[in-house]
Design an enzyme around this catalytic site. Structure first.
Site, PDB file in Angstrom:
ATOM      1  N   ASP A  48     -17.296   3.466   1.332  1.00  0.00           N
ATOM      2  CA  ASP A  48     -15.921   3.781   0.924  1.00  0.00           C
ATOM      3  C   ASP A  48     -15.941   4.159  -0.559  1.00  0.00           C
ATOM      4  O   ASP A  48     -16.079   5.320  -0.904  1.00  0.00           O
ATOM      5  CB  ASP A  48     -15.066   2.544   1.226  1.00  0.00           C
ATOM      6  N   GLY A 107     -20.290  -5.635   9.258  1.00  0.00           N
ATOM      7  CA  GLY A 107     -19.849  -4.381   9.871  1.00  0.00           C
ATOM      8  C   GLY A 107     -20.924  -3.542  10.523  1.00  0.00           C
ATOM      9  O   GLY A 107     -20.640  -2.789  11.447  1.00  0.00           O
ATOM     10  N   ASP A 156     -13.808  -4.096  11.195  1.00  0.00           N
ATOM     11  CA  ASP A 156     -12.769  -5.055  11.583  1.00  0.00           C
ATOM     12  C   ASP A 156     -11.417  -4.757  10.946  1.00  0.00           C
ATOM     13  O   ASP A 156     -11.299  -4.010   9.987  1.00  0.00           O
ATOM     14  CB  ASP A 156     -13.180  -6.466  11.152  1.00  0.00           C
ATOM     15  N   ARG A 171     -13.852  -5.546  16.057  1.00  0.00           N
ATOM     16  CA  ARG A 171     -15.222  -5.069  15.853  1.00  0.00           C
ATOM     17  C   ARG A 171     -15.860  -4.671  17.185  1.00  0.00           C
ATOM     18  O   ARG A 171     -16.808  -3.904  17.221  1.00  0.00           O
ATOM     19  CB  ARG A 171     -16.091  -6.176  15.230  1.00  0.00           C
ATOM     20  N   GLU A 194     -25.618   0.659   6.644  1.00  0.00           N
ATOM     21  CA  GLU A 194     -24.212   0.297   6.370  1.00  0.00           C
ATOM     22  C   GLU A 194     -23.315   0.845   7.475  1.00  0.00           C
ATOM     23  O   GLU A 194     -23.627   1.864   8.085  1.00  0.00           O
ATOM     24  CB  GLU A 194     -23.775   0.937   5.045  1.00  0.00           C
ATOM     25  N   ASP A 195     -22.189   0.189   7.676  1.00  0.00           N
ATOM     26  CA  ASP A 195     -21.188   0.726   8.605  1.00  0.00           C
ATOM     27  C   ASP A 195     -20.427   1.876   7.953  1.00  0.00           C
ATOM     28  O   ASP A 195     -20.254   2.940   8.528  1.00  0.00           O
ATOM     29  CB  ASP A 195     -20.204  -0.372   9.063  1.00  0.00           C
ATOM     30  N   PHE A 212      -7.965   4.032   6.831  1.00  0.00           N
ATOM     31  CA  PHE A 212      -8.509   2.737   7.245  1.00  0.00           C
ATOM     32  C   PHE A 212      -8.904   2.812   8.715  1.00  0.00           C
ATOM     33  O   PHE A 212      -8.100   3.193   9.565  1.00  0.00           O
ATOM     34  CB  PHE A 212      -7.471   1.628   7.024  1.00  0.00           C
TER      35      PHE A 212
HETATM   36  P1  5GP Z   1     -17.352   0.053  -0.574  1.00  0.00           P
HETATM   37  O1  5GP Z   1     -18.100  -1.013  -1.318  1.00  0.00           O
HETATM   38  O2  5GP Z   1     -18.158   1.316  -0.356  1.00  0.00           O
HETATM   39  O3  5GP Z   1     -16.017   0.349  -1.222  1.00  0.00           O
HETATM   40  O4  5GP Z   1     -16.937  -0.540   0.815  1.00  0.00           O
HETATM   41  C1  5GP Z   1     -17.886  -0.869   1.771  1.00  0.00           C
HETATM   42  C2  5GP Z   1     -17.382  -1.936   2.707  1.00  0.00           C
HETATM   43  O5  5GP Z   1     -15.962  -2.000   2.774  1.00  0.00           O
HETATM   44  C3  5GP Z   1     -17.840  -1.628   4.123  1.00  0.00           C
HETATM   45  O6  5GP Z   1     -19.099  -2.181   4.388  1.00  0.00           O
HETATM   46  C4  5GP Z   1     -16.722  -2.242   4.961  1.00  0.00           C
HETATM   47  O7  5GP Z   1     -17.005  -3.593   5.210  1.00  0.00           O
HETATM   48  C5  5GP Z   1     -15.497  -2.152   4.089  1.00  0.00           C
HETATM   49  N1  5GP Z   1     -14.652  -0.978   4.444  1.00  0.00           N
HETATM   50  C6  5GP Z   1     -14.503   0.171   3.736  1.00  0.00           C
HETATM   51  N2  5GP Z   1     -13.655   1.012   4.336  1.00  0.00           N
HETATM   52  C7  5GP Z   1     -13.257   0.383   5.476  1.00  0.00           C
HETATM   53  C8  5GP Z   1     -12.383   0.770   6.555  1.00  0.00           C
HETATM   54  O8  5GP Z   1     -11.784   1.860   6.618  1.00  0.00           O
HETATM   55  N3  5GP Z   1     -12.235  -0.146   7.551  1.00  0.00           N
HETATM   56  C9  5GP Z   1     -12.851  -1.357   7.554  1.00  0.00           C
HETATM   57  N4  5GP Z   1     -12.629  -2.159   8.589  1.00  0.00           N
HETATM   58  N5  5GP Z   1     -13.680  -1.742   6.550  1.00  0.00           N
HETATM   59  C10 5GP Z   1     -13.880  -0.876   5.535  1.00  0.00           C
END
Ligand code: 5GP
Length: 187
Positions: free
Chosen positions: A115, A56, A171, A177, A111-112, A164
Site C-alpha cells: 500500500d 495477510g 481482512d 480472509r 506480501e499480500d 480498501f
Molecule cells: P503498507 O505498509 O504498504 O502501507 O501496508 C501493507 C499492509 O497493510 C499489508 O500487508 C496489509 O496487511 C495492509 N493493507 C494495505 N492495504 C490494505 C487493504 O486494502 N486491505 C486490507 N485488508 N489490508 C491492507
C-alpha cells in the site's frame, strides 16, 4: 456466527458497506500460477527461502509454492497490522522474527499487498542485518497511487486502484480472509 453471503452481482454487504468483486478466484489462480512458474525458472539451481509476511500473505504464499517446482524453504515474519481500521497507522512493529538463518541465502519476501510501502521498507531494513545473498519482493497486489516509500516489487500479481480490499488473505477487522476472490469497498 452468520454465513458470508455474496449476491448474484458479486457483492458482499458488511453492515451498510458494499464490497464488489475486484479479482475473481480464477483470475487470481491464473496469475499466481504464472508467478510460480517465473520464480521456478529464475531460481533454477538455487534454494530460495520464501518469507511470508503474516497474516495477510498466508493464502497467496500457499498457492504460490504449489506452483513452484524447484526446492524451496519457507519462513514467516509477522508484523503489527492495521488493527480493525481501514487506513494504516503509519507504524510497523515486528511481532515474530525469522527462525531460519538467512545469511548468504536467496530471499523472496511474500506480501499480500503493498500500500504505502512502509512494511516492505521496514522488512528490508531488518534483512540488511542478516546479510542475505539476494532479496526480492513478491506481492499479490500493489496500489501504485498510494505508494509513499519507493520500493522495487519484483513479482507483482496485480496493480489495483487505491481502494480498501478484502478476501484471499486480506481482512476487515480480522474477518473475510477466507474468501477465494478479492472484493473492493465501493463508495
Ligand atoms: P503498507 O505498509 O504498504 O502501507 O501496508 C501493507 C499492509 O497493510 C499489508 O500487508 C496489509 O496487511 C495492509 N493493507 C494495505 N492495504 C490494505 C487493504 O486494502 N486491505 C486490507 N485488508 N489490508 C491492507
Amino acid at each position: 456466527m452468520s454465513k458470508i453471503i455474496e449476491n448474484e452481482k458479486g457483492e458482499i454487504w458488511v453492515g451498510n458497506e458494499k464490497f464488489v468483486t475486484l479479482l475473481s478466484k480464477e483470475k487470481i489462480q491464473a496469475r499466481v500460477k504464472e508467478l510460480g512458474e517465473q520464480i521456478s525458472k529464475e531460481y533454477q539451481g538455487k534454494l530460495p527461502i520464501l518469507i511470508g509476511v503474516l497474516n495477510g500473505s498466508f493464502l497467496f504464499l500457499s498457492d504460490l509454492v504449489k506452483n513452484i517446482d524447484i526446492h524451496i524453504e519457507i519462513d514467516f515474519f509477522k508484523l503489527s497490522s492495521y488493527g480493525d481500521e481501514k487506513i494504516t497507522s503509519g507504524e510497523v512493529k515486528l511481532i515474530k522474527e525469522l527462525n531460519a538463518d538467512i545469511n548468504e541465502r536467496h530471499i523472496i519476501i511474500v506480501e499480500d499487498i503493498v500500500d504505502t510501502g512502509l512494511s516492505i521498507q521496514f522488512i528490508k531494513k531488518i534483512l540488511k542485518n542478516h546479510k542475505p545473498a539476494s532479496v526480492k519482493i513478491a506481492s499479490l497486489l500493489v496500489k501504485p497511487e498510494s505508494l509513499k516509500y519507493k520500493t522495487k516489487i519484483d513479482y507483482i500479481g496485480f496493480e489495483i486502484p487505491n481502494e480498501f480490499v478484502i478476501g484471499y488473505g486480506l481482512d476487515y477487522a480480522q474477518k473475510f480472509r477466507n474468501l477465494n476472490s478479492i472484493y473492493a469497498l465501493s463508495e
